[in-house]
Design a protein around this motif. Structure first.
Motif, PDB file in Angstrom:
ATOM      1  N   LEU A  62       0.837  -1.194   0.000  1.00  0.00           N
ATOM      2  CA  LEU A  62       0.000   0.000   0.000  1.00  0.00           C
ATOM      3  C   LEU A  62       0.876   1.250   0.000  1.00  0.00           C
ATOM      4  O   LEU A  62       1.706   1.439   0.889  1.00  0.00           O
ATOM      5  N   ASN A  63       0.681   2.079  -1.010  1.00  0.00           N
ATOM      6  CA  ASN A  63       1.354   3.381  -1.070  1.00  0.00           C
ATOM      7  C   ASN A  63       0.281   4.472  -1.052  1.00  0.00           C
ATOM      8  O   ASN A  63      -0.730   4.367  -1.759  1.00  0.00           O
ATOM      9  N   ILE A  64       0.515   5.505  -0.244  1.00  0.00           N
ATOM     10  CA  ILE A  64      -0.475   6.575  -0.075  1.00  0.00           C
ATOM     11  C   ILE A  64       0.172   7.917  -0.392  1.00  0.00           C
ATOM     12  O   ILE A  64       1.227   8.252   0.143  1.00  0.00           O
ATOM     13  N   ASP A  65      -0.473   8.666  -1.282  1.00  0.00           N
ATOM     14  CA  ASP A  65      -0.062  10.037  -1.582  1.00  0.00           C
ATOM     15  C   ASP A  65      -1.137  10.983  -1.070  1.00  0.00           C
ATOM     16  O   ASP A  65      -2.328  10.793  -1.351  1.00  0.00           O
ATOM     17  N   ALA A  66      -0.731  11.984  -0.311  1.00  0.00           N
ATOM     18  CA  ALA A  66      -1.659  13.020   0.138  1.00  0.00           C
ATOM     19  C   ALA A  66      -1.621  14.161  -0.867  1.00  0.00           C
ATOM     20  O   ALA A  66      -0.564  14.696  -1.184  1.00  0.00           O
ATOM     21  N   ILE A  67      -2.804  14.516  -1.386  1.00  0.00           N
ATOM     22  CA  ILE A  67      -2.872  15.576  -2.383  1.00  0.00           C
ATOM     23  C   ILE A  67      -3.838  16.658  -1.902  1.00  0.00           C
ATOM     24  O   ILE A  67      -4.646  16.422  -0.993  1.00  0.00           O
ATOM     25  N   PRO A  68      -3.783  17.847  -2.469  1.00  0.00           N
ATOM     26  CA  PRO A  68      -4.632  18.934  -1.988  1.00  0.00           C
ATOM     27  C   PRO A  68      -6.125  18.677  -2.172  1.00  0.00           C
ATOM     28  O   PRO A  68      -6.546  17.904  -3.036  1.00  0.00           O
ATOM     29  N   MET A  69      -6.897  19.334  -1.331  1.00  0.00           N
ATOM     30  CA  MET A  69      -8.354  19.434  -1.469  1.00  0.00           C
ATOM     31  C   MET A  69      -8.745  20.797  -0.905  1.00  0.00           C
ATOM     32  O   MET A  69      -8.409  21.136   0.222  1.00  0.00           O
ATOM     33  N   TYR A  70      -9.443  21.596  -1.727  1.00  0.00           N
ATOM     34  CA  TYR A  70      -9.809  22.941  -1.284  1.00  0.00           C
ATOM     35  C   TYR A  70     -10.854  23.527  -2.222  1.00  0.00           C
ATOM     36  O   TYR A  70     -11.135  22.972  -3.288  1.00  0.00           O
ATOM     37  N   ASN A  71     -11.416  24.651  -1.811  1.00  0.00           N
ATOM     38  CA  ASN A  71     -12.430  25.337  -2.616  1.00  0.00           C
ATOM     39  C   ASN A  71     -11.807  26.383  -3.527  1.00  0.00           C
ATOM     40  O   ASN A  71     -10.752  26.957  -3.224  1.00  0.00           O
ATOM     41  N   LEU A  72     -12.497  26.646  -4.647  1.00  0.00           N
ATOM     42  CA  LEU A  72     -12.063  27.651  -5.616  1.00  0.00           C
ATOM     43  C   LEU A  72     -13.018  28.852  -5.652  1.00  0.00           C
ATOM     44  O   LEU A  72     -12.571  29.987  -5.791  1.00  0.00           O
ATOM     45  N   ARG A  73     -14.325  28.590  -5.528  1.00  0.00           N
ATOM     46  CA  ARG A  73     -15.304  29.664  -5.644  1.00  0.00           C
ATOM     47  C   ARG A  73     -15.165  30.641  -4.470  1.00  0.00           C
ATOM     48  O   ARG A  73     -14.991  30.233  -3.333  1.00  0.00           O
ATOM     49  N   GLU A  74     -15.269  31.906  -4.765  1.00  0.00           N
ATOM     50  CA  GLU A  74     -15.101  32.950  -3.746  1.00  0.00           C
ATOM     51  C   GLU A  74     -16.057  32.747  -2.571  1.00  0.00           C
ATOM     52  O   GLU A  74     -15.673  32.888  -1.408  1.00  0.00           O
ATOM     53  N   GLU A  75     -17.294  32.389  -2.879  1.00  0.00           N
ATOM     54  CA  GLU A  75     -18.300  32.239  -1.828  1.00  0.00           C
ATOM     55  C   GLU A  75     -18.113  30.985  -0.987  1.00  0.00           C
ATOM     56  O   GLU A  75     -18.777  30.795   0.046  1.00  0.00           O
ATOM     57  N   ALA A  76     -17.189  30.101  -1.408  1.00  0.00           N
ATOM     58  CA  ALA A  76     -16.992  28.845  -0.694  1.00  0.00           C
ATOM     59  C   ALA A  76     -15.603  28.708  -0.084  1.00  0.00           C
ATOM     60  O   ALA A  76     -15.297  27.674   0.515  1.00  0.00           O
ATOM     61  N   LEU A  77     -14.790  29.735  -0.193  1.00  0.00           N
ATOM     62  CA  LEU A  77     -13.407  29.633   0.271  1.00  0.00           C
ATOM     63  C   LEU A  77     -13.302  29.311   1.761  1.00  0.00           C
ATOM     64  O   LEU A  77     -12.331  28.692   2.204  1.00  0.00           O
ATOM     65  N   GLN A  78     -14.293  29.751   2.550  1.00  0.00           N
ATOM     66  CA  GLN A  78     -14.217  29.531   3.993  1.00  0.00           C
ATOM     67  C   GLN A  78     -14.453  28.086   4.392  1.00  0.00           C
ATOM     68  O   GLN A  78     -14.123  27.681   5.515  1.00  0.00           O
ATOM     69  N   PHE A  79     -14.999  27.273   3.490  1.00  0.00           N
ATOM     70  CA  PHE A  79     -15.318  25.898   3.848  1.00  0.00           C
ATOM     71  C   PHE A  79     -14.068  25.017   3.922  1.00  0.00           C
ATOM     72  O   PHE A  79     -13.903  24.254   4.872  1.00  0.00           O
ATOM     73  N   HIS A  80     -13.223  25.101   2.918  1.00  0.00           N
ATOM     74  CA  HIS A  80     -12.038  24.239   2.874  1.00  0.00           C
ATOM     75  C   HIS A  80     -10.859  25.037   2.329  1.00  0.00           C
ATOM     76  O   HIS A  80     -10.743  25.255   1.127  1.00  0.00           O
ATOM     77  N   THR A  81     -10.002  25.444   3.230  1.00  0.00           N
ATOM     78  CA  THR A  81      -8.831  26.222   2.835  1.00  0.00           C
ATOM     79  C   THR A  81      -7.723  25.292   2.344  1.00  0.00           C
ATOM     80  O   THR A  81      -7.618  24.137   2.777  1.00  0.00           O
ATOM     81  N   LYS A  82      -6.905  25.810   1.480  1.00  0.00           N
ATOM     82  CA  LYS A  82      -5.817  25.006   0.923  1.00  0.00           C
ATOM     83  C   LYS A  82      -4.828  24.617   2.007  1.00  0.00           C
ATOM     84  O   LYS A  82      -4.526  25.415   2.898  1.00  0.00           O
ATOM     85  N   ASP A  83      -4.338  23.399   1.940  1.00  0.00           N
ATOM     86  CA  ASP A  83      -3.335  22.828   2.846  1.00  0.00           C
ATOM     87  C   ASP A  83      -3.896  22.362   4.190  1.00  0.00           C
ATOM     88  O   ASP A  83      -3.145  21.851   5.020  1.00  0.00           O
ATOM     89  N   ARG A  84      -5.202  22.516   4.428  1.00  0.00           N
ATOM     90  CA  ARG A  84      -5.752  22.019   5.695  1.00  0.00           C
ATOM     91  C   ARG A  84      -6.101  20.539   5.611  1.00  0.00           C
ATOM     92  O   ARG A  84      -5.762  19.756   6.504  1.00  0.00           O
ATOM     93  N   GLY A  85      -6.789  20.126   4.556  1.00  0.00           N
ATOM     94  CA  GLY A  85      -7.216  18.744   4.421  1.00  0.00           C
ATOM     95  C   GLY A  85      -6.439  18.000   3.356  1.00  0.00           C
ATOM     96  O   GLY A  85      -5.643  18.584   2.613  1.00  0.00           O
ATOM     97  N   ASN A  86      -6.676  16.694   3.302  1.00  0.00           N
ATOM     98  CA  ASN A  86      -6.014  15.837   2.316  1.00  0.00           C
ATOM     99  C   ASN A  86      -7.024  15.101   1.447  1.00  0.00           C
ATOM    100  O   ASN A  86      -7.994  14.529   1.959  1.00  0.00           O
ATOM    101  N   GLY A  87      -6.771  15.118   0.138  1.00  0.00           N
ATOM    102  CA  GLY A  87      -7.304  14.068  -0.711  1.00  0.00           C
ATOM    103  C   GLY A  87      -6.251  12.968  -0.705  1.00  0.00           C
ATOM    104  O   GLY A  87      -5.123  13.181  -0.249  1.00  0.00           O
ATOM    105  N   TYR A  88      -6.581  11.776  -1.193  1.00  0.00           N
ATOM    106  CA  TYR A  88      -5.595  10.683  -1.180  1.00  0.00           C
ATOM    107  C   TYR A  88      -5.625   9.920  -2.495  1.00  0.00           C
ATOM    108  O   TYR A  88      -6.687   9.698  -3.082  1.00  0.00           O
ATOM    109  N   VAL A  89      -4.429   9.507  -2.920  1.00  0.00           N
ATOM    110  CA  VAL A  89      -4.306   8.511  -3.977  1.00  0.00           C
ATOM    111  C   VAL A  89      -3.658   7.292  -3.339  1.00  0.00           C
ATOM    112  O   VAL A  89      -2.532   7.364  -2.829  1.00  0.00           O
ATOM    113  N   LEU A  90      -4.388   6.183  -3.342  1.00  0.00           N
ATOM    114  CA  LEU A  90      -3.884   4.934  -2.785  1.00  0.00           C
ATOM    115  C   LEU A  90      -3.494   4.005  -3.921  1.00  0.00           C
ATOM    116  O   LEU A  90      -4.271   3.809  -4.861  1.00  0.00           O
ATOM    117  N   SER A  91      -2.315   3.454  -3.846  1.00  0.00           N
ATOM    118  CA  SER A  91      -1.914   2.399  -4.761  1.00  0.00           C
ATOM    119  C   SER A  91      -1.950   1.090  -3.982  1.00  0.00           C
ATOM    120  O   SER A  91      -1.125   0.866  -3.087  1.00  0.00           O
TER     121      SER A  91
END
Length: 313
Positions: free
Chosen positions: A190-219
Motif C-alpha cells: 500500500l502506497n499513499i499520496d496526500a494531495i490537496p483538497m480545497y475550494n475555488l469559488r469565492e463564496e466557498a473559500l471559507q469551507f475548505h482552505t488550501k493545505d488544511r485537508g487531504n485528498g488521497y491517492v492509494l496504490s
C-alpha cells in the motif's frame, strides 16, 4: 279459690317483667363489615396509602415493562447489495456520504468513518484509517475510539491530529499535501499520496482552505484509487494520471457542482468513477446528470453508482 287466682296472676306479671328487662340489657350487635367499597379513607389512611405506593415505585421494574432505548441511526444501517462493489481484489463498501471501507487480501482500510460503530458491524476492524478533514462528516472522534483496534494506523493532516485524543494519537501518521508513505504486509503493498483538497469559488473559500485537508491517492497492489475528500475541480485533481478508481464529491455549497465534477473527471480520465458525498443543504445532487455528462464526453469512463444514503431515514 280467690287466693289461688290472685297468686297465679302475680306470678305471671313477675315473669313478664323479667323477660322485658333481659331484652334491653343484651342487645344484638351487627357484625362488623370487612371492607366498605364506598368508605372514604381518613387523612391518616391517605398518607399511609401514598407511602405504600411510593415503596412500590422503588422496586426494580419488570424487564419486559422497561421501554426499549431509541435506536441510533447507525444501529439501523441498511444492509443491501447496492452499497457494495468489487473491483478485482478490492471490495468497496459505501457506508454513508463520505464514509467507505476498502478490503483486499486481509487488509481493511476505513476512509472518514463517522456515525457510530453500528455502521461497521460485520466488517473487519481497520488496519488503516484515512481521514481527509476536520468537519463532522469526515472526523468523528467517538466513532474512531469505538472502532480502532490496538494496531490500527490512523492517517491524516495536522488539523486532524490536533483534534484526536491521546489514545488515538498512539498510532497516528501525519501526512500533508505532497507527502507519500508506503506500507507492506505479506499480501498487500500500500502506497499513499496526500494531495490537496480545497475550494475555488469565492463564496466557498471559507469551507475548505488550501493545505488544511487531504485528498488521497492509494496504490493497492498496483491499483490506483483516488479519494477526493471535500474539494472543487482543482488543478491538482485535473492533472491526476493513471487512476483506476475515483471517488469524486459533488454537493453544494461545500464542494462543487455536478458540472464541475464531470469536467474534472473528463480531464483526468479514471477508468471508473464513483460519485459520492453528494448530499448538500438543498438535498441530493443529480448523479444521473453527472453520469450523462461524463458518458457524453468519454464513453470509456464507467460511472458506478452505489447507495450512499438511506433516503427513508
Amino acid at each position: 279459690m280467690n287466693n289461688k287466682f290472685y297468686l297465679t296472676i302475680s306470678l305471671a306479671a313477675t315473669l313478664l317483667s323479667f323477660n322485658c328487662k333481659s331484652d334491653k340489657k343484651e342487645p344484638i350487635e351487627t357484625p362488623p363489615t370487612v371492607e366498605s367499597p364506598t368508605a372514604t379513607p381518613t387523612e391518616d389512611e391517605d398518607i399511609e396509602e401514598v407511602e405504600k405506593d411510593s415503596s412500590v415505585t422503588n422496586e426494580v421494574p419488570n424487564k419486559k415493562e422497561t421501554p426499549a432505548p431509541t435506536e441510533k441511526k447507525s444501529d439501523v444501517k441498511k444492509n443491501i447489495a447496492s452499497n457494495v462493489s468489487v473491483e478485482g481484489a478490492i471490495k468497496i463498501t459505501a457506508i454513508e456520504h463520505a464514509s467507505m471501507v476498502l478490503e483486499t487480501n486481509g487488509t481493511t482500510i476505513y476512509i472518514d468513518p463517522v456515525g457510530g460503530s453500528g455502521f461497521y458491524k460485520g466488517i473487519n476492524p481497520p488496519n488503516f484509517i484515512l481521514i481527509t478533514d476536520i468537519h463532522g462528516d469526515h472526523l468523528d472522534v467517538p466513532t474512531l475510539e469505538a472502532i480502532t483496534a490496538p494496531n490500527t494506523i490512523i492517517i491524516g493532516p495536522r488539523a486532524v491530529k490536533e483534534k484526536l485524543s491521546p489514545a488515538l494519537l498512539k498510532n497516528f501518521e501525519l501526512m500533508f499535501n505532497g507527502l507519500s508513505k508506503g506500507f507492506k504486509t505479506s499480501k498487500v503493498e500500500l502506497n499513499i499520496d496526500a494531495i490537496p483538497m480545497y475550494n475555488l469559488r469565492e463564496e466557498a473559500l471559507q469551507f475548505h482552505t488550501k493545505d488544511r485537508g487531504n485528498g488521497y491517492v492509494l496504490s493497492i497492489n498496483g491499483t490506483r484509487v483516488y479519494v477526493s475528500g471535500d474539494t472543487e475541480d482543482i488543478p491538482e485533481m485535473r492533472s491526476l494520471k493513471n487512476i483506476d478508481i475515483a471517488f469524486v464529491c459533488m454537493n453544494l455549497p461545500y464542494t462543487m457542482t455536478v458540472g464541475s465534477a464531470a469536467s474534472a473527471v473528463l480531464d483526468f480520465k479514471p477508468k471508473k468513477v464513483y460519485p459520492y458525498h453528494y448530499k448538500g443543504t438543498e438535498g441530493y445532487s443529480d448523479v444521473k446528470k453527472f453520469k450523462n455528462l461524463v458518458n457524453a464526453g468519454n464513453k470509456t469512463i464507467e460511472v458506478v453508482q452505489l447507495e450512499w444514503y438511506d433516503q427513508n431515514m
